[in-house]
Design a protein around this motif. Sequence first.
Motif, PDB file in Angstrom:
ATOM      1  N   ALA A   1     -25.555  -8.202 -25.977  1.00 31.07           N
ATOM      2  CA  ALA A   1     -26.122  -7.771 -24.703  1.00 31.07           C
ATOM      3  C   ALA A   1     -25.805  -6.304 -24.419  1.00 31.07           C
ATOM      4  CB  ALA A   1     -25.595  -8.663 -23.574  1.00 31.07           C
ATOM      5  N   HIS A   2     -24.585  -5.886 -24.724  1.00 30.86           N
ATOM      6  CA  HIS A   2     -24.196  -4.508 -24.418  1.00 30.86           C
ATOM      7  C   HIS A   2     -24.851  -3.501 -25.367  1.00 30.86           C
ATOM      8  CE1 HIS A   2     -21.340  -6.395 -21.747  1.00 30.86           C
ATOM      9  NE2 HIS A   2     -21.098  -5.215 -21.223  1.00 30.86           N
ATOM     10  N   VAL A   3     -25.046  -3.891 -26.613  1.00 34.31           N
ATOM     11  CA  VAL A   3     -25.747  -2.988 -27.529  1.00 34.31           C
ATOM     12  C   VAL A   3     -27.214  -2.850 -27.120  1.00 34.31           C
ATOM     13  CG1 VAL A   3     -26.571  -2.707 -29.906  1.00 34.31           C
ATOM     14  CG2 VAL A   3     -24.198  -3.347 -29.471  1.00 34.31           C
ATOM     15  N   LEU A   4     -27.822  -3.936 -26.655  1.00 36.83           N
ATOM     16  CA  LEU A   4     -29.227  -3.886 -26.246  1.00 36.83           C
ATOM     17  C   LEU A   4     -29.466  -2.821 -25.178  1.00 36.83           C
ATOM     18  CD1 LEU A   4     -30.264  -7.659 -26.033  1.00 36.83           C
ATOM     19  CD2 LEU A   4     -31.152  -5.940 -27.621  1.00 36.83           C
ATOM     20  N   VAL A   5     -28.594  -2.762 -24.173  1.00 34.39           N
ATOM     21  CA  VAL A   5     -28.842  -1.859 -23.046  1.00 34.39           C
ATOM     22  C   VAL A   5     -28.160  -0.505 -23.201  1.00 34.39           C
ATOM     23  CG1 VAL A   5     -29.202  -3.774 -21.454  1.00 34.39           C
ATOM     24  CG2 VAL A   5     -26.915  -2.788 -21.681  1.00 34.39           C
ATOM     25  N   SER A   6     -27.210  -0.410 -24.135  1.00 33.89           N
ATOM     26  CA  SER A   6     -26.513   0.868 -24.328  1.00 33.89           C
ATOM     27  C   SER A   6     -26.251   1.094 -25.819  1.00 33.89           C
ATOM     28  CB  SER A   6     -25.191   0.866 -23.554  1.00 33.89           C
ATOM     29  OG  SER A   6     -24.566   2.127 -23.653  1.00 33.89           O
ATOM     30  N   PRO A   7     -27.303   1.385 -26.592  1.00 32.48           N
ATOM     31  CA  PRO A   7     -27.173   1.494 -28.043  1.00 32.48           C
ATOM     32  C   PRO A   7     -26.618   2.849 -28.496  1.00 32.48           C
ATOM     33  CG  PRO A   7     -29.434   1.882 -27.427  1.00 32.48           C
ATOM     34  CD  PRO A   7     -28.700   1.561 -26.148  1.00 32.48           C
ATOM     35  N   THR A   8     -25.494   3.249 -27.923  1.00 31.05           N
ATOM     36  CA  THR A   8     -24.848   4.498 -28.290  1.00 31.05           C
ATOM     37  C   THR A   8     -23.770   4.220 -29.343  1.00 31.05           C
ATOM     38  OG1 THR A   8     -23.230   4.251 -26.513  1.00 31.05           O
ATOM     39  CG2 THR A   8     -25.249   5.462 -26.005  1.00 31.05           C
ATOM     40  N   PRO A   9     -23.363   5.231 -30.086  1.00 26.97           N
ATOM     41  CA  PRO A   9     -22.361   4.998 -31.131  1.00 26.97           C
ATOM     42  C   PRO A   9     -21.092   4.333 -30.634  1.00 26.97           C
ATOM     43  CG  PRO A   9     -23.379   7.142 -31.453  1.00 26.97           C
ATOM     44  CD  PRO A   9     -23.907   6.609 -30.152  1.00 26.97           C
ATOM     45  N   ARG A  10     -20.580   4.738 -29.478  1.00 22.00           N
ATOM     46  CA  ARG A  10     -19.312   4.172 -29.032  1.00 22.00           C
ATOM     47  C   ARG A  10     -19.463   2.704 -28.644  1.00 22.00           C
ATOM     48  NH1 ARG A  10     -17.283   6.029 -23.066  1.00 22.00           N
ATOM     49  NH2 ARG A  10     -18.946   5.079 -21.831  1.00 22.00           N
ATOM     50  N   VAL A  11     -20.587   2.344 -28.018  1.00 21.32           N
ATOM     51  CA  VAL A  11     -20.805   0.943 -27.651  1.00 21.32           C
ATOM     52  C   VAL A  11     -21.041   0.099 -28.895  1.00 21.32           C
ATOM     53  CG1 VAL A  11     -22.352  -0.653 -26.447  1.00 21.32           C
ATOM     54  CG2 VAL A  11     -21.620   1.466 -25.336  1.00 21.32           C
ATOM     55  N   ILE A  12     -21.777   0.621 -29.859  1.00 25.75           N
ATOM     56  CA  ILE A  12     -22.038  -0.127 -31.095  1.00 25.75           C
ATOM     57  C   ILE A  12     -20.737  -0.402 -31.838  1.00 25.75           C
ATOM     58  CG2 ILE A  12     -23.106   0.015 -33.376  1.00 25.75           C
ATOM     59  CD1 ILE A  12     -25.416   1.558 -31.990  1.00 25.75           C
ATOM     60  N   VAL A  13     -19.858   0.587 -31.926  1.00 23.99           N
ATOM     61  CA  VAL A  13     -18.572   0.385 -32.615  1.00 23.99           C
ATOM     62  C   VAL A  13     -17.745  -0.666 -31.902  1.00 23.99           C
ATOM     63  CG1 VAL A  13     -16.372   1.470 -33.214  1.00 23.99           C
ATOM     64  CG2 VAL A  13     -18.513   2.681 -33.640  1.00 23.99           C
ATOM     65  N   LEU A  14     -17.626  -0.555 -30.578  1.00 20.30           N
ATOM     66  CA  LEU A  14     -16.831  -1.516 -29.809  1.00 20.30           C
ATOM     67  C   LEU A  14     -17.426  -2.920 -29.902  1.00 20.30           C
ATOM     68  CD1 LEU A  14     -14.535  -2.094 -27.782  1.00 20.30           C
ATOM     69  CD2 LEU A  14     -16.159  -1.555 -25.956  1.00 20.30           C
ATOM     70  N   ALA A  15     -18.746  -3.022 -29.729  1.00 16.56           N
ATOM     71  CA  ALA A  15     -19.398  -4.332 -29.760  1.00 16.56           C
ATOM     72  C   ALA A  15     -19.308  -4.957 -31.152  1.00 16.56           C
ATOM     73  CB  ALA A  15     -20.862  -4.191 -29.336  1.00 16.56           C
ATOM     74  N   LEU A  16     -19.469  -4.147 -32.183  1.00 17.91           N
ATOM     75  CA  LEU A  16     -19.376  -4.676 -33.541  1.00 17.91           C
ATOM     76  C   LEU A  16     -17.972  -5.203 -33.821  1.00 17.91           C
ATOM     77  CD1 LEU A  16     -20.790  -5.117 -36.252  1.00 17.91           C
ATOM     78  CD2 LEU A  16     -20.069  -2.814 -36.922  1.00 17.91           C
ATOM     79  N   ALA A  17     -16.975  -4.488 -33.347  1.00 12.71           N
ATOM     80  CA  ALA A  17     -15.590  -4.950 -33.525  1.00 12.71           C
ATOM     81  C   ALA A  17     -15.380  -6.304 -32.864  1.00 12.71           C
ATOM     82  CB  ALA A  17     -14.614  -3.918 -32.950  1.00 12.71           C
ATOM     83  N   MET A  18     -15.869  -6.466 -31.635  1.00 11.84           N
ATOM     84  CA  MET A  18     -15.705  -7.724 -30.921  1.00 11.84           C
ATOM     85  C   MET A  18     -16.478  -8.848 -31.593  1.00 11.84           C
ATOM     86  SD  MET A  18     -13.578  -6.856 -28.637  1.00 11.84           S
ATOM     87  CE  MET A  18     -13.549  -8.350 -27.649  1.00 11.84           C
TER      88      MET A  18
END
Length: 228
Positions: free
Chosen positions: A135-152
Amino acid sequence: MNEALANLIAAAVAFVGTHFALSHPLRGTVVRTVGDKGFQAVYSLVALGTFAWMAMAFRAVPPDTAPLWDGTGHAIWGLATALMLLSSVLLTGSFFGNPALPDPRAAALAEKAPHGVFHVTRHPMMWAFALWSVAHVLVSPTPRVIVLALAMAVLALVGSHMQDRKKEAAMGAAWQGWEARTSFWPRLGGLAKAGALPWIGGIVLWLLGSWAHVWLAYVPAGLWRWIG
């Protein structure tokens, strides 16, 4: 790649890697060295330390750096909102009779028929975190969000797969029977059998969490994005 993003990637790898290492290959050695309570202390300190590193590294990366797509549209926010509601229902339901949680009754719980959100998946808590990530990558596909979301997401889904192997070894036939009666991958049809309590608790959590989002992340989320 800039230094701030590289630091975030390093922190994410450390956070996920130490979780896996301490939960599986290093657990026995650490327990033999410092005992069960000592292990819990070490595990908690490492988890908190690496999470704090990741949180600070996340904040150091500019929030609007090179999004991969426009995540501001109503349709994409509607999908993310629905995923967060599902995540909240799964998370709430995961606390009721979950044999994967530390509990002296775990084997007895695993021998019961599936109930609640376990009609959807035997790892509802882990899938809740994975859906949060999507959900967070969908609305905020920035590098920092992608890294954090991928880790989780990796921690949740790879971790739940590894948990199955650990529980098979620890609980034997009880967990194997639980695996046979439940699914790793979510079955959305099981939501109709989840019962009222996970839905009520999940909706309350979803409403409160999305209301607090504007104060925590400075972005209105959920229904508040449209009615706030």
